[in-house]
Design a protein around this motif. Structure first.
Motif, mmCIF file in Angstrom:
data_model
loop_
_atom_site.group_PDB
_atom_site.id
_atom_site.type_symbol
_atom_site.label_atom_id
_atom_site.label_comp_id
_atom_site.label_asym_id
_atom_site.label_seq_id
_atom_site.Cartn_x
_atom_site.Cartn_y
_atom_site.Cartn_z
ATOM 1 N N LYS A 61 0.829 -1.207 0.000
ATOM 2 C CA LYS A 61 0.000 0.000 0.000
ATOM 3 C C LYS A 61 0.864 1.258 0.000
ATOM 4 C CE LYS A 61 -4.149 -1.910 2.108
ATOM 5 N NZ LYS A 61 -5.019 -1.926 3.288
ATOM 6 N N ARG A 62 2.030 1.194 0.619
ATOM 7 C CA ARG A 62 2.955 2.330 0.664
ATOM 8 C C ARG A 62 3.708 2.521 -0.648
ATOM 9 N NH1 ARG A 62 5.753 1.069 6.465
ATOM 10 N NH2 ARG A 62 4.051 1.885 7.718
ATOM 11 N N SER A 63 3.757 1.469 -1.453
ATOM 12 C CA SER A 63 4.609 1.476 -2.639
ATOM 13 C C SER A 63 3.976 2.206 -3.813
ATOM 14 C CB SER A 63 4.938 0.037 -3.048
ATOM 15 O OG SER A 63 5.709 -0.585 -2.045
ATOM 16 N N ASN A 64 4.849 2.793 -4.616
ATOM 17 C CA ASN A 64 4.444 3.453 -5.850
ATOM 18 C C ASN A 64 4.569 2.509 -7.047
ATOM 19 O OD1 ASN A 64 5.963 5.519 -3.969
ATOM 20 N ND2 ASN A 64 4.363 6.628 -5.054
ATOM 21 N N GLU A 65 5.442 1.529 -6.914
ATOM 22 C CA GLU A 65 5.685 0.593 -8.009
ATOM 23 C C GLU A 65 5.928 -0.803 -7.459
ATOM 24 O OE1 GLU A 65 8.355 1.628 -11.162
ATOM 25 O OE2 GLU A 65 8.146 3.785 -10.779
ATOM 26 N N LEU A 66 5.674 -1.770 -8.336
ATOM 27 C CA LEU A 66 6.000 -3.162 -8.056
ATOM 28 C C LEU A 66 6.924 -3.641 -9.169
ATOM 29 C CD1 LEU A 66 5.274 -5.984 -6.555
ATOM 30 C CD2 LEU A 66 3.802 -6.316 -8.539
ATOM 31 N N VAL A 67 8.060 -4.180 -8.783
ATOM 32 C CA VAL A 67 8.936 -4.861 -9.733
ATOM 33 C C VAL A 67 8.754 -6.345 -9.469
ATOM 34 C CG1 VAL A 67 11.329 -5.359 -10.362
ATOM 35 C CG2 VAL A 67 10.602 -2.995 -10.018
ATOM 36 N N GLY A 87 -1.275 -9.756 -8.035
ATOM 37 C CA GLY A 87 -2.716 -9.532 -7.999
ATOM 38 C C GLY A 87 -3.102 -8.360 -7.112
ATOM 39 N N ALA A 88 -2.443 -8.243 -5.970
ATOM 40 C CA ALA A 88 -2.737 -7.124 -5.066
ATOM 41 C C ALA A 88 -2.379 -5.797 -5.730
ATOM 42 C CB ALA A 88 -1.975 -7.289 -3.761
ATOM 43 N N ALA A 89 -1.214 -5.734 -6.357
ATOM 44 C CA ALA A 89 -0.800 -4.498 -7.037
ATOM 45 C C ALA A 89 -1.773 -4.149 -8.158
ATOM 46 C CB ALA A 89 0.620 -4.646 -7.586
ATOM 47 N N TRP A 90 -2.168 -5.143 -8.914
ATOM 48 C CA TRP A 90 -3.118 -4.920 -10.000
ATOM 49 C C TRP A 90 -4.445 -4.396 -9.441
ATOM 50 C CZ3 TRP A 90 -7.863 -7.185 -11.103
ATOM 51 C CH2 TRP A 90 -8.378 -6.922 -12.366
ATOM 52 N N GLN A 96 2.380 1.149 -10.282
ATOM 53 C CA GLN A 96 2.902 0.761 -11.587
ATOM 54 C C GLN A 96 3.553 -0.606 -11.444
ATOM 55 O OE1 GLN A 96 4.974 3.631 -13.978
ATOM 56 N NE2 GLN A 96 6.474 2.104 -14.615
ATOM 57 N N ILE A 97 3.254 -1.504 -12.362
ATOM 58 C CA ILE A 97 3.790 -2.866 -12.312
ATOM 59 C C ILE A 97 4.730 -3.075 -13.493
ATOM 60 C CG2 ILE A 97 3.243 -5.326 -12.339
ATOM 61 C CD1 ILE A 97 0.378 -4.511 -11.397
ATOM 62 N N THR A 98 5.953 -3.500 -13.193
ATOM 63 C CA THR A 98 6.907 -3.847 -14.244
ATOM 64 C C THR A 98 7.413 -5.257 -13.976
ATOM 65 O OG1 THR A 98 7.613 -1.533 -14.440
ATOM 66 C CG2 THR A 98 9.044 -3.215 -15.417
ATOM 67 N N LYS A 116 0.587 -5.469 -19.257
ATOM 68 C CA LYS A 116 1.672 -4.554 -18.890
ATOM 69 C C LYS A 116 2.910 -4.873 -19.714
ATOM 70 C CE LYS A 116 -0.685 -2.974 -15.322
ATOM 71 N NZ LYS A 116 -1.269 -1.665 -15.337
ATOM 72 N N LYS A 117 3.658 -3.836 -20.085
ATOM 73 C CA LYS A 117 4.884 -4.070 -20.850
ATOM 74 C C LYS A 117 5.941 -4.662 -19.927
ATOM 75 C CE LYS A 117 8.256 -1.991 -23.908
ATOM 76 N NZ LYS A 117 9.539 -2.169 -23.299
#
Length: 142
Positions: A61-67, A87-90, A96-98, A116-117
């Motif tokens: 929840k604190r994160s701006n991105e997921l790698v 799934g949670a990030a989505w 943003q998911i990379t 997602k790319k």
């Protein structure tokens, strides 16, 4: 009374990886933190005795991105945590998911993030340049 500004939370990148890929995840942390972002990695940042699912939920929840480190280890059907974190990030949509593929391919991506790319691990340096730009923009906003 003086006007005290609340410090802005750091730009955080959550690194999702299989336990067997800890070495690669460690290198990712170093590269990500060199951009000015804070990296969260469960095996490094969760202390003994903490509730793992609760801490992961809080940090996502604190994160701006997921790698998402996609390797043969993380793509295995019995590697649930990587899929849960993706799934949670989505579901939160704000992250943003990379997906970073290492000895894997797009067909192994969890279905919900196939749109997602994804990048190949050899493109990770360019990703970090782009990340540094996002971190800089984030900190410029007031």
């Amino acid at each position: 009374m003086p006007n005290i500004k609340k410090a802005k939370k750091p730009y955080q990148v959550f690194i999702s990886h299989a336990t067997a890929d800890k070495w690669i995840a460690t290198i990712f942390c170093e590269k990500i933190e060199a951009t000015g972002a804070k990296a969260f990695r469960d095996d490094r940042d969760i202390d003994g005795g903490e509730d793992i699912p609760d801490r992961i939920r809080t940090e996502m929840k604190r994160s701006n991105e997921l790698v998402l480190l996609l390797t043969p280890h993380s793509a295995r059907a019995d590697s649930d945590w990587v899929r849960i974190e993706a799934g949670a990030a989505w579901g939160w949509k704000k992250i943003q998911i990379t997906a970073v593929m290492c000895h894997s391919n797009v067909d192994q991506l969890p279905g919900i993030i196939k749109s997602k790319k994804a990048i190949n691990i050899n493109e990770f340096p360019e990703f970090c340049i782009q990340l540094a730009s996002r971190v800089k923009q984030y900190h410029k906003k007031k």
